[in-house]
Design an enzyme around this catalytic site. Structure first.
Site, PDB file in Angstrom:
ATOM      1  N   ASP A 276       0.842  -1.196   0.000  1.00 15.24           N
ATOM      2  CA  ASP A 276       0.000   0.000   0.000  1.00 15.24           C
ATOM      3  C   ASP A 276       0.878   1.247   0.000  1.00 15.24           C
ATOM      4  OD1 ASP A 276      -2.931   0.942   0.443  1.00 15.24           O
ATOM      5  OD2 ASP A 276      -1.721   2.163   1.811  1.00 15.24           O
ATOM      6  N   GLU A 320      -4.693   2.597  -4.364  1.00  9.81           N
ATOM      7  CA  GLU A 320      -3.231   2.619  -4.297  1.00  9.81           C
ATOM      8  C   GLU A 320      -2.680   1.345  -3.665  1.00  9.81           C
ATOM      9  OE1 GLU A 320      -4.763   4.740  -0.562  1.00  9.81           O
ATOM     10  OE2 GLU A 320      -5.321   4.557  -2.666  1.00  9.81           O
TER      11      GLU A 320
END
Length: 410
Positions: A276, A320
């Site tokens: 992440d 993301e």
């Protein structure tokens, strides 16, 4: 949609065949590749049917010796010997040519065996009473008519066969004297009429064979187009349009299909990583969404390179967040791989002296391949490790090993 998706080769081939079927173009006007496919199809058909016809002709030729005996016992032995001498060797040569894939020899044997049979019939007829001889002559004409219907020659080959057959019969009749020839003008006329009457049937049969080939080929191409379209549609549905990476759907399918397979020499350990980007919303707010998209594409390219080098699987999980799976030799090996990809993202172009372009946190779950856990269970473990990395300050790797309750940090 399908027309837009299939390959140029399939589209071109299918379009050409559609045009041929619609216009009824002769085979001589077909595109070269279609002619080659058809010629190959004809050869296979000749091999397949030629063997049957050669054996059938031999069986009928030898069995007709019983008819000879019933008609004239004195000529039965002559008929049997002549058929054995002329028809049997030609048939054996034809069968051998099929085994050796010599189509021209096989077609020649198929035609000559019929002419040899006709020659035996005419020779026997010349020694029989007129009423009985007429039946043999009629059988000779009937043999030509049946051959035109069942032998799968092309039209050009059929014309050559009929001309050769008639010429051979005339030569054999002349061989028995001019008087014999003059007495058989009616038979020769009948023979020519039989050829003329059955040739259109042969032509019609060839046209039907050609049309069936074209329709079968078009059906095969349509099936290939459908398979290709489905493959491309699945590829599109499993591909992230922004980064060009595979997406979550692909990862889940690929993992379930091959992620649990243990190969010889495999340690049986697998590392699943949740990756992440840290504070990516703030990055978008500061640099704009276009810069954010560029960053995601750059990160995606880096992850694909790292996982490809280690024969792993990686995909964009959403937003993301990325997900990857790779076989590892040990827990330490898994940790080192995660650190390598974290550092690779840290060193992406765009780094300034004060700060990198972007940082990432990585949560790793290390589990035996054969462990009784679902993919969702393993992802939950990696998520827990990722949460620990975020909570511990971001830009770090946290690892959970199956059977341990706490994450192992860098």
């Amino acid at each position: 949609m399908v027309a837009l998706l299939h390959s140029d080769l399939l589209e071109s081939q299918a379009t050409k065949i559609d045009r041929i079927v619609a216009t009824g173009a002769p085979s001589s006007a077909w595109p070269k590749e279609v002619q080659q496919d058809y010629n190959s199809h004809v050869r296979e058909r000749l091999y397949r049917e030629g063997k049957f016809l050669l054996l059938l002709g031999l069986a009928i030729g030898l069995a007709s010796a019983f008819i000879d005996y019933w008609v004239s016992p004195a000529l039965a032995l002559d008929g049997f010997i002549l058929r054995t001498i002329f028809i049997l060797p030609i048939t054996l040569l034809g069968l051998l040519s099929i085994k050796l894939q010599r189509v021209k020899v096989m077609t020649w044997c198929l035609a000559v065996s019929q002419m040899a049979f006709a020659g035996v019939l005419i020779h026997l007829a010349s020694h029989l009473p007129a009423t009985t001889a007429a039946q043999y002559y009629l059988a000779t004409a009937l043999l030509l008519g049946v051959s035109n219907v069942i032998i799968p020659y092309s039209m050009r080959g059929m014309i050559g066969y009929n001309v050769s057959y008639i010429v051979a019969v005339i030569a054999i009749v002349l061989g028995h004297g001019i008087a014999q020839f003059a007495s058989q003008v009616d038979f020769l006329t009948t023979l020519i009429l039989v050829a003329a009457a059955t040739m259109p049937v042969a032509y019609r049969s060839e046209l039907l064979r050609q049309r069936n080939f074209l329709l079968a080929t078009r059906h095969r191409l349509a099936s290939e187009e459908l398979v290709e379209a489905n493959r491309l549609l699945r590829e599109l549905s499993e591909r992230d349009s922004l980064t060009g990476m595979h997406n979550r759907r692909y990862f889940e399918r690929a993992f379930k299909e091959g992620g649990r397979t243990v190969k010889p020499g495999d340690t049986g350990l697998m590392a699943l990583m949740m990756i992440d980007l840290d504070q990516f919303k703030a990055f978008n707010d500061r640099h704009g969404h276009q810069a954010g998209d560029h960053c995601l594409r750059t990160v995606g390219g880096t992850l694909r390179k790292v996982f490809a080098e280690n024969t792993g699987l990686v995909a964009r999980y959403g937003g993301e967040e990325f997900i990857g799976a790779v076989r590892v030799k040990s827990v330490r090996h898994a940790h080192n791989l995660a650190e390598n990809l974290r550092e690779a993202i840290l060193d992406l172009p765009g780094r300034t002296q004060d700060a990198p372009l972007v940082t990432t946190s990585v949560g790793v779950a290390v589990v035996p391949v054969t462990i009784d856990l679902t993919l969702e269970d393993i992802i939950e473990m990696a998520d827990a490790a990722l949460y620990s990395a975020k909570r511990a300050g971001r830009n770090r790797v946290e690892l959970i090993e199956a059977g341990h309750q706490e994450a192992l940090s860098a």
